[in-house]
Every structure is written in C-alpha cells, then in structure tokens.
Design a protein around this motif. Structure first.
Motif, short mmCIF file in Angstrom:
data_model
loop_
_atom_site.label_atom_id
_atom_site.label_comp_id
_atom_site.label_asym_id
_atom_site.label_seq_id
_atom_site.Cartn_x
_atom_site.Cartn_y
_atom_site.Cartn_z
N VAL A 66 -18.36 5.50 20.02
CA VAL A 66 -18.22 6.95 20.13
C VAL A 66 -16.95 7.25 20.93
CG1 VAL A 66 -19.23 9.10 20.99
CG2 VAL A 66 -20.71 7.30 20.05
N ILE A 67 -16.15 8.19 20.46
CA ILE A 67 -14.96 8.63 21.17
C ILE A 67 -15.14 10.10 21.53
CG2 ILE A 67 -12.47 9.06 21.02
CD1 ILE A 67 -12.29 6.73 19.08
N ARG A 68 -14.96 10.42 22.81
CA ARG A 68 -15.04 11.81 23.27
C ARG A 68 -13.61 12.29 23.53
NH1 ARG A 68 -17.49 12.81 27.99
NH2 ARG A 68 -18.72 14.60 27.30
N MET A 69 -13.22 13.36 22.84
CA MET A 69 -11.86 13.87 22.92
C MET A 69 -11.85 15.31 23.41
SD MET A 69 -10.19 12.40 19.38
CE MET A 69 -8.71 13.37 19.70
N ALA A 70 -10.84 15.62 24.23
CA ALA A 70 -10.70 17.00 24.69
C ALA A 70 -10.37 17.89 23.50
CB ALA A 70 -9.60 17.09 25.73
N GLY A 71 -11.06 19.03 23.42
CA GLY A 71 -10.78 19.96 22.34
C GLY A 71 -12.04 20.64 21.88
N ALA A 72 -11.90 21.49 20.89
CA ALA A 72 -13.02 22.23 20.33
C ALA A 72 -13.20 21.83 18.88
CB ALA A 72 -12.79 23.73 20.44
N GLY A 73 -14.42 21.83 18.42
CA GLY A 73 -14.70 21.50 17.04
C GLY A 73 -16.03 20.79 16.90
N GLU A 74 -16.50 20.75 15.67
CA GLU A 74 -17.75 20.07 15.40
C GLU A 74 -17.54 18.56 15.41
OE1 GLU A 74 -20.78 21.43 15.04
OE2 GLU A 74 -19.79 23.32 15.60
N PRO A 75 -18.54 17.79 15.86
CA PRO A 75 -18.41 16.33 15.82
C PRO A 75 -18.17 15.84 14.40
CG PRO A 75 -20.35 17.01 17.08
CD PRO A 75 -19.84 18.23 16.39
N LEU A 76 -17.47 14.74 14.28
CA LEU A 76 -17.26 14.15 12.97
C LEU A 76 -17.46 12.65 13.06
CD1 LEU A 76 -14.22 12.63 12.60
CD2 LEU A 76 -13.50 14.97 13.03
N THR A 77 -17.73 12.05 11.92
CA THR A 77 -17.90 10.60 11.84
C THR A 77 -16.83 10.04 10.91
OG1 THR A 77 -20.28 10.78 12.21
CG2 THR A 77 -19.47 8.72 11.27
N ALA A 78 -16.01 9.12 11.45
CA ALA A 78 -14.95 8.50 10.66
C ALA A 78 -15.56 7.55 9.62
CB ALA A 78 -14.00 7.74 11.57
N PRO A 79 -14.82 7.21 8.59
CA PRO A 79 -15.36 6.32 7.54
C PRO A 79 -15.88 4.99 8.06
CG PRO A 79 -13.36 7.36 6.77
CD PRO A 79 -13.48 7.72 8.23
N ASN A 80 -15.33 4.50 9.19
CA ASN A 80 -15.81 3.22 9.74
C ASN A 80 -17.07 3.38 10.57
OD1 ASN A 80 -14.29 4.57 11.82
ND2 ASN A 80 -14.41 2.67 13.00
N GLY A 81 -17.56 4.62 10.78
CA GLY A 81 -18.78 4.87 11.53
C GLY A 81 -18.56 5.37 12.94
N THR A 82 -17.33 5.41 13.41
CA THR A 82 -17.06 5.93 14.76
C THR A 82 -17.36 7.42 14.81
OG1 THR A 82 -15.33 4.28 15.15
CG2 THR A 82 -15.33 6.23 16.57
N ARG A 83 -18.13 7.82 15.80
CA ARG A 83 -18.43 9.25 15.98
C ARG A 83 -17.41 9.83 16.95
NH1 ARG A 83 -22.40 13.13 15.53
NH2 ARG A 83 -22.71 14.52 17.33
N ILE A 84 -16.81 10.94 16.58
CA ILE A 84 -15.84 11.63 17.44
C ILE A 84 -16.46 12.94 17.90
CG2 ILE A 84 -13.58 12.71 17.59
CD1 ILE A 84 -14.10 10.00 15.05
N GLU A 85 -16.56 13.11 19.20
CA GLU A 85 -17.11 14.33 19.79
C GLU A 85 -16.00 15.05 20.54
OE1 GLU A 85 -20.26 13.04 22.29
OE2 GLU A 85 -21.57 12.44 20.62
N PHE A 86 -15.92 16.36 20.37
CA PHE A 86 -14.90 17.18 21.03
C PHE A 86 -15.55 17.88 22.22
CE2 PHE A 86 -13.67 16.71 16.60
CZ PHE A 86 -12.36 16.29 16.72
N VAL A 87 -14.93 17.73 23.38
CA VAL A 87 -15.54 18.22 24.61
C VAL A 87 -14.52 19.02 25.42
CG1 VAL A 87 -17.15 16.30 24.73
CG2 VAL A 87 -14.96 16.11 25.88
N ASP A 88 -15.03 19.92 26.25
CA ASP A 88 -14.21 20.66 27.20
C ASP A 88 -13.86 19.70 28.35
OD1 ASP A 88 -13.13 22.30 29.15
OD2 ASP A 88 -14.59 23.90 28.88
#
Length: 353
Positions: A66-88
């Motif tokens: 799981v990767i938590r990134m600064a920003g706004a947006g809905e979570p997404l899952t990359a084709p390899n299965g990594t979940r990307i969450e956008f956080v304040d």
C-alpha cells in the motif's frame, strides 16, 4: 548502510509486480513517478522508480503493498495489486466528544506504568480517557542523565506539565537557552511548539495532561534548539509558551476560606482555554465545592493526603488523581498540613472550589 557507500546507493522499497508494462502506465503515466532503471531491455521485468519522496522497485514476487500519497482523490489499485491511498499530509486535529465520568485513580492500583517515548515510564491517570478527549499521565525517569529525545512537536489542543520530583532540562522554540524544570514548576506546551528534553535528574516525576488523548508527536529534523530568535510572546495556535516557576510564585488567599493557592498564569497564556493552580490548607481541613459547569476538572495530589467527598469518601495520597464531572457536588476533608493539590480546569473559571 555502510557510511562509505556511494551517495547513489539509496534505500528502496520493493513491491510485487508480475506484469510491468500496465503497472508503469499507472505509476509513471498517472501518478508521476519517473523511471530510474529498467531491465532487461528486450522484455522488461524490473524497474526502479522515484518520486513523491519514495524510491520503489517493481519486481516479480512479493507483496504489492500500500502506498499513501499526499493529495485528494479516491483510492485506486494498480494493475500489479498495489493500493494507492490519497491522504491529507496535515489533517485537521480531531477532538472526540466528551464522555463525562467520575474517576479516582490511586498510586499502586491498576496496570504498572509502561515504557513510552524516549524511555520514560507512563502511568495512566484517566482510564477510559473520557471518550478519548483527555489523557493524563504520571511520568517518571528513574535513572537520570542524558535523555534520548529529539526535536519534536505535538498536534494538540492543550498540553501542560507539572514537575513533582527532581528536575529536567528543557529547551523550546524561540524561548531562549535550555532551562531547568523543577519541582512545583508548570509548563504550557502550545500547539506545534518545537521542543526537546535534554537530561534529567534521578527519580524525576512529572504529571502531563493532553487534549485530545490520541495525538501525534512529529519529529522536526531540520530545526536546531535553541533557536537564534527570541520571541517569548509568540502566538502558537492562540496560545503562548508558559514556564511558571514555583520558587518565584507566592501563595495567595484562595476563594475557599482557610486555603491558599499558587497560581500559574495558565488562563492568560491559553486565552481562557484552561487554568491550573496548586492549593493547600491555610488553617482549614477541607471545603465543600459547588458543582462546576466546565468541560474538565482534574485533581492530582502533589504532596500530603486528604479525603475526596464525591459519590462516597475516597482517601487520597501522593500521586492519586481524580476527575469531577460537571454538575457533581464534591469537596475535601481531613486534609493534612502538607497537602498540595493540583487543580486543572477547562475552561478557565470552571473551578467551584
């Protein structure tokens, strides 16, 4: 890592990726990472990416993570299965609703003190934390010397300390050279003020209150203390730093006949958010208090003994603590000559003693 390693050898995190091309479309094309290395050339299977303060290695096998990134947006899952969450990156402080409760906590009762940050021992004085709104801790450092602390700050609404035993050397942002925080002294740590504990005496004890109970401690690796600037009246989130020195503060008549108080100046420093004082007998052995209408009323026995009269009689001794909810009649009796009781109230003026 070996100190002699070349600067180009960086730490990286490996995440599982069985099909590199579609994953790169997301990580590079959509999220803005850049490719640092990729191989083999004829059929790439492994790539190292950099961006957003991260270095990633995408390679077959392993957990996609799981990767938590600064920003706004809905979570997404990359084709390899990594979940990307956008956080304040700096979310607003959340203060839970108050759950009032009458509490008496005695020394030696309940679980033993646990090891906390920088090797300090923490004893919980408000089990249940009033719904998560307040935390109070009796903190000790049995063996003195340098403290393994670092420059840090807290995301809090309110935080204060009162020294009960020994001393500790503290330093605060824009408040001058390090100073000794000694028995009876009180400190207000305004929101986000940078500070550090440098060293302590043997058998150091302090009582600390924070709101909310669960709050972040964040390191500041860039700031060196003491700072070159001196701004003793600097505003930190509507509050200013306070170091009330007990040895320089006289005892004065209290509102309760037969008792006197040592004030701290907390009400002025917090803009009325809170007040803190120590009280002691001056001819009387007790008093009856009218119910308060405040948010928080907390008592901590610094020295001596007394009986707390609230929902029954409760014998109190050194380092015992209590919380009186709003609307509850209470009082003290059988106070010893050496009693010193710390009172903490939110807002300022909530005390009915």
């Amino acid at each position: 890592m070996n100190a002699s390693a070349p600067d180009s050898l960086l730490a990286e995190v490996q995440i599982g990726c069985e099909d590199l091309a579609p994953a790169l479309e997301v990580f590079v094309g959509r999220l803005g990472f850049r490719i640092e290395t990729i191989f083999p050339a004829d059929d790439p299977k492994v790539a190292t990416l950099s961006g957003h303060g991260l270095r990633l290695r995408l390679a077959p096998g392993g957990d996609p993570g799981v990767i938590r990134m600064a920003g706004a947006g809905e979570p997404l899952t990359a084709p390899n299965g990594t979940r990307i969450e956008f956080v304040d990156p700096d979310p607003p402080l959340e203060v839970p609703p108050l759950q009032p409760q009458f509490i008496v906590t005695r020394a030696g009762e309940g679980p033993a003190g646990g090891a906390g940050r920088a090797g300090m021992l923490y004893r919980d004085l408000i089990p249940g934390r009033l719904g998560g709104r307040f935390i109070a801790s009796h903190i000790s450092i049995p063996t003195g010397g340098p403290v393994a602390d670092w420059v840090h700050f807290h995301k809090i609404r309110f935080q204060m300390l009162v020294c009960r035993r020994g001393w500790v050397r503290l330093v605060y942002e824009d408040q001058g050279e390090p100073f000794l925080f000694k028995a009876g002294d009180c400190v207000l740590q305004p929101p986000r003020i940078r500070h550090r504990v440098q060293e302590s005496s043997d058998a150091f004890e302090v009582m600390e209150i924070g709101c909310p109970a669960l709050h972040e401690t964040l390191a500041d690796h860039e700031m060196a203390l003491p700072t070159a600037t001196l701004a003793r009246d600097r505003d930190f989130g509507g509050q200013r730093f306070l170091h009330a020195v007990a040895a320089e503060t006289p005892w004065t008549p209290h509102g309760v006949p037969g008792f006197e108080a040592r004030e701290t100046g907390m009400a002025a420093a917090t803009g009325g958010l809170a007040d803190v004082r120590a009280i002691r007998p001056a001819g009387a052995r007790g008093f009856s208090a009218q119910p308060h209408d405040g948010e928080f009323f907390f008592g901590f026995v610094l020295e001596g003994s007394a009986t707390l009269d609230c929902q029954g009689a409760h014998a109190l001794g050194p380092t015992d603590a209590f919380v009186i909810p709003a609307g509850e009649t209470w009082g003290l009796s059988d106070a010893s000559d050496d009693l010193q009781l710390l009172e903490v109230m939110l807002p300022a003026g909530a005390s009915a003693s």
